[in-house]
Design an enzyme around this catalytic site. Sequence first.
Site, mmCIF file in Angstrom:
data_model
loop_
_atom_site.group_PDB
_atom_site.id
_atom_site.type_symbol
_atom_site.label_atom_id
_atom_site.label_comp_id
_atom_site.label_asym_id
_atom_site.label_seq_id
_atom_site.Cartn_x
_atom_site.Cartn_y
_atom_site.Cartn_z
ATOM 1 N N TYR A 57 0.866 -1.048 -0.002
ATOM 2 C CA TYR A 57 0.108 0.001 -0.044
ATOM 3 C C TYR A 57 0.782 1.334 -0.047
ATOM 4 C CZ TYR A 57 -4.388 -2.523 0.098
ATOM 5 O OH TYR A 57 -5.450 -3.141 -0.360
ATOM 6 N N ARG A 60 1.826 1.682 -3.499
ATOM 7 C CA ARG A 60 0.705 2.238 -4.338
ATOM 8 C C ARG A 60 0.305 3.833 -3.929
ATOM 9 N NH1 ARG A 60 -4.368 -1.486 -3.664
ATOM 10 N NH2 ARG A 60 -5.369 -0.095 -4.896
ATOM 11 N N HIS A 120 -15.071 0.950 -2.091
ATOM 12 C CA HIS A 120 -14.172 0.033 -1.432
ATOM 13 C C HIS A 120 -13.195 0.789 -0.716
ATOM 14 C CE1 HIS A 120 -14.953 -2.931 -5.219
ATOM 15 N NE2 HIS A 120 -15.528 -2.958 -4.136
ATOM 16 N N CYS A 128 -7.822 2.339 12.128
ATOM 17 C CA CYS A 128 -6.984 1.642 13.316
ATOM 18 C C CYS A 128 -7.956 0.066 13.357
ATOM 19 C CB CYS A 128 -7.411 2.345 14.814
ATOM 20 S SG CYS A 128 -6.766 1.136 15.861
ATOM 21 N N CYS A 131 -9.568 0.184 17.456
ATOM 22 C CA CYS A 131 -10.490 1.050 17.774
ATOM 23 C C CYS A 131 -11.319 1.801 16.552
ATOM 24 C CB CYS A 131 -10.147 2.152 18.852
ATOM 25 S SG CYS A 131 -8.877 3.266 18.033
ATOM 26 N N GLY A 192 -14.823 1.322 -17.338
ATOM 27 C CA GLY A 192 -13.230 0.759 -17.062
ATOM 28 C C GLY A 192 -13.190 -0.208 -15.732
ATOM 29 N N THR A 193 -14.407 -1.261 -15.762
ATOM 30 C CA THR A 193 -14.290 -2.136 -14.825
ATOM 31 C C THR A 193 -14.482 -3.502 -15.388
ATOM 32 O OG1 THR A 193 -15.272 -2.809 -12.648
ATOM 33 C CG2 THR A 193 -16.780 -2.029 -14.443
HETATM 34 C C1 BV8 Z 1 -17.844 -8.846 0.249
HETATM 35 C C2 BV8 Z 1 -9.153 -3.604 -2.279
HETATM 36 C C3 BV8 Z 1 -19.350 -10.162 1.876
HETATM 37 C C4 BV8 Z 1 -9.040 -2.205 -2.299
HETATM 38 C C5 BV8 Z 1 -10.552 -4.863 -3.656
HETATM 39 C C6 BV8 Z 1 -21.260 -12.352 -4.510
HETATM 40 C C7 BV8 Z 1 -21.781 -11.475 -3.502
HETATM 41 C C8 BV8 Z 1 -20.922 -10.899 -2.465
HETATM 42 C C9 BV8 Z 1 -19.498 -11.149 -2.396
HETATM 43 C C10 BV8 Z 1 -18.939 -12.205 -3.245
HETATM 44 C C11 BV8 Z 1 -19.733 -12.595 -4.349
HETATM 45 N N1 BV8 Z 1 -19.214 -13.211 -4.929
HETATM 46 C C12 BV8 Z 1 -17.749 -13.128 -4.745
HETATM 47 C C13 BV8 Z 1 -17.896 -12.720 -3.411
HETATM 48 C C14 BV8 Z 1 -16.695 -12.287 -2.830
HETATM 49 C C15 BV8 Z 1 -15.674 -10.997 -3.488
HETATM 50 C C16 BV8 Z 1 -15.790 -11.077 -4.921
HETATM 51 O O1 BV8 Z 1 -16.586 -10.357 -5.551
HETATM 52 N N2 BV8 Z 1 -14.840 -11.841 -5.578
HETATM 53 C C17 BV8 Z 1 -14.791 -11.604 -7.009
HETATM 54 C C18 BV8 Z 1 -13.137 -11.447 -7.427
HETATM 55 C C19 BV8 Z 1 -15.197 -12.960 -7.419
HETATM 56 N N3 BV8 Z 1 -16.305 -9.802 -2.873
HETATM 57 C C20 BV8 Z 1 -15.783 -9.384 -1.782
HETATM 58 O O2 BV8 Z 1 -15.239 -9.916 -1.025
HETATM 59 C C21 BV8 Z 1 -16.431 -8.040 -1.208
HETATM 60 N N4 BV8 Z 1 -17.004 -8.217 -0.024
HETATM 61 O O3 BV8 Z 1 -18.808 -8.843 -0.637
HETATM 62 O O4 BV8 Z 1 -18.130 -9.335 1.466
HETATM 63 C C22 BV8 Z 1 -19.630 -10.056 3.401
HETATM 64 C C23 BV8 Z 1 -20.571 -9.452 3.658
HETATM 65 C C24 BV8 Z 1 -21.224 -9.368 5.194
HETATM 66 C C25 BV8 Z 1 -20.131 -9.595 5.923
HETATM 67 C C26 BV8 Z 1 -18.708 -10.053 5.560
HETATM 68 C C27 BV8 Z 1 -18.636 -10.142 4.225
HETATM 69 C C28 BV8 Z 1 -15.155 -6.832 -1.228
HETATM 70 C C29 BV8 Z 1 -15.190 -6.425 -2.446
HETATM 71 C C30 BV8 Z 1 -13.567 -5.391 -2.393
HETATM 72 C C31 BV8 Z 1 -12.428 -6.164 -2.682
HETATM 73 N N5 BV8 Z 1 -11.581 -5.049 -2.708
HETATM 74 N N6 BV8 Z 1 -9.634 -3.999 -3.536
HETATM 75 C C32 BV8 Z 1 -7.709 -1.795 -3.002
HETATM 76 O O5 BV8 Z 1 -6.739 -2.152 -2.445
HETATM 77 O O6 BV8 Z 1 -8.027 -1.463 -4.240
HETATM 78 S S1 BV8 Z 1 -11.180 -5.451 -5.252
HETATM 79 C C33 BV8 Z 1 -10.305 -4.654 -6.280
HETATM 80 O O7 BV8 Z 1 -10.993 -4.920 -7.620
HETATM 81 C C34 BV8 Z 1 -10.312 -3.353 -6.521
HETATM 82 O O8 BV8 Z 1 -10.831 -2.529 -5.398
HETATM 83 C C35 BV8 Z 1 -11.154 -2.892 -7.604
HETATM 84 O O9 BV8 Z 1 -11.858 -1.684 -7.348
HETATM 85 C C36 BV8 Z 1 -11.932 -4.129 -7.901
HETATM 86 C C37 BV8 Z 1 -12.735 -4.361 -9.194
HETATM 87 O O10 BV8 Z 1 -11.391 -4.334 -10.236
HETATM 88 P P1 BV8 Z 1 -11.675 -3.090 -11.451
HETATM 89 O O11 BV8 Z 1 -11.865 -1.805 -10.691
HETATM 90 O O12 BV8 Z 1 -12.834 -3.464 -12.444
HETATM 91 O O13 BV8 Z 1 -10.442 -3.217 -11.953
HETATM 92 P P2 BV8 Z 1 -9.858 -4.527 -13.119
HETATM 93 O O14 BV8 Z 1 -8.388 -4.234 -13.225
HETATM 94 O O15 BV8 Z 1 -10.430 -5.719 -12.501
HETATM 95 O O16 BV8 Z 1 -10.546 -4.065 -14.466
HETATM 96 C C38 BV8 Z 1 -10.118 -2.856 -15.241
HETATM 97 C C39 BV8 Z 1 -11.192 -2.702 -16.293
HETATM 98 O O17 BV8 Z 1 -10.883 -1.374 -17.101
HETATM 99 C C40 BV8 Z 1 -10.864 -3.947 -17.279
HETATM 100 O O18 BV8 Z 1 -11.969 -4.039 -17.830
HETATM 101 C C41 BV8 Z 1 -9.962 -3.151 -18.542
HETATM 102 O O19 BV8 Z 1 -10.276 -3.598 -19.854
HETATM 103 C C42 BV8 Z 1 -10.416 -1.703 -18.349
HETATM 104 N N7 BV8 Z 1 -9.578 -0.668 -18.789
HETATM 105 C C43 BV8 Z 1 -8.333 -0.621 -18.500
HETATM 106 N N8 BV8 Z 1 -7.731 0.657 -19.259
HETATM 107 C C44 BV8 Z 1 -8.901 1.471 -19.464
HETATM 108 C C45 BV8 Z 1 -10.024 0.604 -19.420
HETATM 109 N N9 BV8 Z 1 -11.292 0.993 -19.661
HETATM 110 C C46 BV8 Z 1 -11.395 2.083 -20.316
HETATM 111 N N10 BV8 Z 1 -10.254 3.019 -20.719
HETATM 112 C C47 BV8 Z 1 -8.907 2.566 -19.963
HETATM 113 N N11 BV8 Z 1 -7.895 3.393 -20.421
HETATM 114 ZN ZN ZN Z 2 -6.967 2.501 17.866
#
Ligand code: BV8
Ligand code: ZN
Length: 245
Positions: A57, A60, A120, A128, A131, A192-193
């Site tokens: 981090y 980053r 996110h 923390c 706390c 972009g996702t």
């Molecule tokens: C949760 C940390 C439950 C921050 C990140 C169904 C329901 C609920 C949860 C799940 C589910 N199925 C699976 C899950 C679990 C999981 C999940 O989704 N896993 C996936 C991989 C299958 N979800 C979770 O764990 C979430 N939590 O639901 O908890 C819960 C409920 C109650 C109690 C306890 C638990 C938490 C999700 C957040 C995870 N944290 N990162 C950080 O350090 O950044 S995720 C990470 O991926 C990033 O945060 C990012 O935001 C996220 C998505 O990625 P993208 O932004 O799409 O980026 P990526 O590189 O993938 O794609 C880029 C795109 O841009 C591409 O398509 C590319 O072609 C395009 N591109 C590139 N350049 C350009 C462009 N487009 C246009 N112009 C350009 N120039």
């Molecule tokens: Zn603290």
Amino acid sequence: MLRDAERIVVLTGAGVSAESGVPTFRGDGGLWKSYRPEELATPEAFARDPGLVWEWYRWRRSLVARCAPNPGHHALARLALAQPGRTTIVTQNVDGLHHRAARAEARERDPKPAFPIEVHGAIHRDRCSGCSHVEDADLAAADPADSGIPRCARCGSPLRPDVVWFGEALDPAMIGAAFAAAEEADLCLVVGTSALVYPAASLPDVTRARGGRVVEVNLDSTPLTPYAWKSLKGPSGSILPRIVP
Ligand code: BV8
Ligand code: ZN
């Protein structure tokens, strides 16, 4: 569509910041190419090796500190500022670039209508692990070579970046507001996702289920593409300024 839509919800991912120099997660050169998400973006990873997670981090943060919003961020900020309340920006990004574009575009007006819902979290805040006290972090001061683990001034527990890791729940107020915006929208603009991470990736489905339309801006196809009313292929930094009225 953008001109005539009553309510617009915008969902952005790492791709909207790619042209600012912030690496994406899953593309070529993406963050997940050199690291595995499970090793870094999970509470288990932090418990196992907080120093490694902080090193990632800090790297980053030092990178984001040198990046600036690109024309895509500015176009989305203009869209949201043009008619406050009509457009809601929801971002999965933690880089803060939407906020910076909003302030720049608003000038002396109120930038808040263009502030995104950061489902996110934000890389420029520390939280923390004990706390939950939250404080701003100085991105420019982030030194990737520093392998220390910062501690909370109040309780001494390890600080962590104020972001949502895999397996962690999103802030209910944030994701609730994002879903409410998607329900009321007649247009969902997805930029972009890779549309792989839930629950954020289900926002366009909510708009479609209510009869709204989805427009996607991406370099490639994604699992969302077949459901998009229009899929505009290309870099968001050049497409968005051309389609925002
Ligand atoms: C949760 C940390 C439950 C921050 C990140 C169904 C329901 C609920 C949860 C799940 C589910 N199925 C699976 C899950 C679990 C999981 C999940 O989704 N896993 C996936 C991989 C299958 N979800 C979770 O764990 C979430 N939590 O639901 O908890 C819960 C409920 C109650 C109690 C306890 C638990 C938490 C999700 C957040 C995870 N944290 N990162 C950080 O350090 O950044 S995720 C990470 O991926 C990033 O945060 C990012 O935001 C996220 C998505 O990625 P993208 O932004 O799409 O980026 P990526 O590189 O993938 O794609 C880029 C795109 O841009 C591409 O398509 C590319 O072609 C395009 N591109 C590139 N350049 C350009 C462009 N487009 C246009 N112009 C350009 N120039
Ligand atoms: Zn603290």
